[in-house]
Design a protein around this motif. Sequence first.
Motif, PDB file in Angstrom:
ATOM      1  N   ALA A   1       0.949  -1.252   0.097  1.00  0.00           N
ATOM      2  CA  ALA A   1       0.029  -0.101   0.216  1.00  0.00           C
ATOM      3  C   ALA A   1       0.863   1.355  -0.135  1.00  0.00           C
ATOM      4  N   ASN A   2       0.438   2.597  -0.528  1.00  0.00           N
ATOM      5  CA  ASN A   2       0.926   3.359  -0.522  1.00  0.00           C
ATOM      6  C   ASN A   2       2.405   3.574  -0.851  1.00  0.00           C
ATOM      7  N   ALA A   3       2.675   2.927  -2.055  1.00  0.00           N
ATOM      8  CA  ALA A   3       4.094   2.621  -2.488  1.00  0.00           C
ATOM      9  C   ALA A   3       4.952   3.884  -2.757  1.00  0.00           C
ATOM     10  N   ARG A   4       4.271   4.890  -3.356  1.00  0.00           N
ATOM     11  CA  ARG A   4       4.812   5.988  -3.683  1.00  0.00           C
ATOM     12  C   ARG A   4       5.084   6.873  -2.307  1.00  0.00           C
ATOM     13  N   GLU A   5       4.403   6.981  -1.600  1.00  0.00           N
ATOM     14  CA  GLU A   5       4.702   7.839  -0.266  1.00  0.00           C
ATOM     15  C   GLU A   5       5.630   7.032   0.642  1.00  0.00           C
ATOM     16  N   PHE A   6       5.483   5.747   0.988  1.00  0.00           N
ATOM     17  CA  PHE A   6       6.428   5.027   1.516  1.00  0.00           C
ATOM     18  C   PHE A   6       7.758   5.076   1.070  1.00  0.00           C
TER      19      PHE A   6
END
Length: 988
Positions: free
Chosen positions: A587-592
């Motif tokens: 999940a949230n690959a870009r933010e993480f």
Amino acid sequence: MRSALARLLTELSLGIVVVSLANAAEPTTTETGPKSFCLAAAEPDSLTRFTPAKLLVREILRQAVLLAAREELGLATRDMTLRESMAPTDDANALVLDAHTAESEGKFVRLRITRGEGDAAEVLYEKELPYPSGVGKLVDYAALVVAVEPLTRTEIPDALRKAGMQGNANKVDKTVLLAERSKKRLAELNFFSQMAALREVHKLVRDEGESAQTLAALVRVYANLGQLTKFHWNASHKAFAARSLLYAQRLVARDEQSPWSLQHRAYAEALAGLHAAALADLKAATPENDVPADEMLAEGARPPLYTHWVPLIEALCRYDAPALEKPPADDDLAELAALCAYLVVENSNCESMALTAGRKALEVVPECYAICDSMDRYSGVINRHTTTVQAPMELGERIKDRLRQFSDLPAGVNEELRSRALGMIEGHPDPAWAGGAPRAALVKSLVQAGAVGRDTREPSWELLGRLLEDITIVHVFRRLEFFHDGLGLPSSSYRDQLPTAFAAVADHPYLPLAKTAILDPQRDVQQIAKLLESSQAVDLGLSLLPVHQRIGYASADRGSIRTIWWDKIWRHTDHTAEDLERMAQFANAREFAHLLQTVSPHSPQAIALLVANDPEYSQDKLVDWEKDGRNQAVVCKALGLRYSRLGQSSDAERCLQRYIELSPDQWGFGTLADVYWKQKQTDKWQQTLEESLKHEDFALSHANTQVKLARYFMGQQDFHRAQPYANAAAQSGAAWAMICAADCHEGLENWDQAEELVQATAERYSDSRLDWFFWCCRTGHGHKDAAQRLAKQIAPQLSLSSNGNDWDRLGVYHLLCDKQDLAKKAFAKAFEISGQPYSAIHLALLEDQAGNTAARDAALVGAVDRGSKLTGQGNLPTANIEFAKWLNDAYHQPADAAPNVAALDEQLKTYDVHNQANLDYFAGRYLHDHGHDDLAREYLEKCLATRVSKWNLAVAGQLLREMTPSDGPQKSENGSSEESKPTDGKEY
């Protein structure tokens, strides 16, 4: 270098404020005060559903309370996070307090210490600190530790004294040195040796005093335990990491200008996954920045300026695998070097490289069960045959000797070691639960020996028992889950071992979670949900993902157990390299990925995630990343995939070729082969796949490649050339490989060999029980009576399923048995569950045959309406919906009108072969039912020619034979020439 002034400024900038001390009660305990301190645990306060509640943040705050009681008041401590038992509330010799924490992102973190329960709980201490913000939404754990650690020596012990605690702080003695035995154990990365070292060091501090060496040892041992326990189903690894960070800051506070102290803080930060902070401390600790030793370090006893493990820690933070693969300078660094070498590739998702590194590490640290568990994430059968056995076998073989290294082992535990068979048990050979009930009895003995008031040493015997129990339950779950999902074994094949397996962890509160391993994630959703709910699991983290994934077919409504678990796992994720690397995969690959790059600036996984998930940010960095990441397989992998999707074939080829040099696995060879395939370079495509067969097979990669090659030649009708590949693949025993070989023999008209393979698959794998019967119906060959009897065995199970596909299969089975009413019920149930137009079209055709035009039309309207909603959610291709519309129009044409097959053919051209096969059958069935047999044969023959949809192909083959005289008799059960007919029996 963090000077005293810098630390003071940091604390002032954080605005440390005591919110409330006035409510602290006056002492109410006995004259001498309690001797033990028990710290309860609660879930981090959730201010909203989406409020972060990071477990490491909580544990830094909680462990500050525990350290204050232990080091400033000299009390024996117990920690609920570590599953240690709390003393009864009426025990005058023990004080039980609760530590409540809350996190308001960007605003504050809060610690509240209370006594009592519910509304009557008494607030003894409350503290709010400004949120330790880093870049963006990043949590600055280093700043949090700097702010919190002084409280362990000042405000918190003062509050505990007001609550009735009495005792003195550790004596500080700069001459106290570690015993050689403790140093040796500290270098052995197994939880027995680390616990033994820990008890020795804490006793040394109590008896002789606190020194730079004792604090440094505590930093390392707790950091090591954080790594060794990270696969446990609780937050123990976060508690250990927090203790390591706090002891490191305590050491820095004693002598903040010492390279020794900064290097040890870097050790704690590095193993906690705070790589940027660790690198900053290592830079500040370089010898040229050294200043004279402070008064804490005795003349001649001062530690060296440059600790011998520093190169390993720096290489870990820089993901420098080549540096870690070199033999370490000192033998006592071998196990740390092996662990670090695996950690830098652990979350890369580069199968060959990661598993090779894991095996190398286990040769040096065979008792590091966290490595085996991490390797077990790669689901290949060959790999899991090893990973699910190796760790429990090591534990079973070494447990007695490891326990006997404790010089003060309790008498009751010694008795268990003498009288119990803790290794392999005759008749129950599987190492995952070989200990059985004796393992549970040993744990109980350790727990009893570590009871509050009985065991005054740190850490308690109970903690040793709990760690052993936590390891065992994961081993049991992993092994059973491999049996059920990895091997597809029927539960009957291992049912007799379940009592022994579950007896090994009979007292573990998460036993219900282990029991989910033998349930089907698709069919037993409600049972799995009930087990998850009954466990009342707390501190849900990434280690519990394998359990959570077993409920992937459950409802994702806000109040469902599936959503509740996921919300907590997501909110509990810390901003550490380990958590971010893993969570970004879900999940949230870009933010993480951006957070990860800040926390761990050299993480190749961060670069790979940015390449895949933030194309705008990464576009102008690709060339430099490729140059800098030439030795990072995960970067080459991401770049190869990115260039392939962009159609930049030469760039993709270059990156993928480098990837397979670093990690020669199926993904790399297969993706490179796809690049060649798209360029119509079939010779290079074949050469690449052939080359992959020369490399080690960790899963069933060779069989997969052999199937791919066999299917290619079969598609060219060159069955003789396909046969060697198909036969080789079938040797793996995988169902899909055996079916490929069966198809090849069918193409060669070797009907007996084809049936043997299909039969073996159906008998071996419960989910394939229907396939033999379907094959007989499709081909008109084989022992149909026997195949039908086997198929009937699974019918009751399918009728209890909550999965629409199972009901569809059941519907096709009833169709083939000429039981239309049961087939209609099955397809109606499938459509009710899934809303898939496929089910509704089958239902409409059956209602039309029965003359129920209203029900027929309702089914088709439902197919379009519900199917369109699914399509809008991205869950369904439009093929079945468009066909439902065509079929509805066809039903409402005048009776003498010719079928509009031209429109249908135009429609079919746009679909893939799987959808074409299904729709060709549906069209053939409609045309046959309405008297257009010549057209019907065309569509049914096209359906059969695809060989991709075994359900509809089965009914297409049987229908075609009903329309056309058979070329030859079908074998009955005894192989005679008599035509087989469906047998009568119980209807499901």
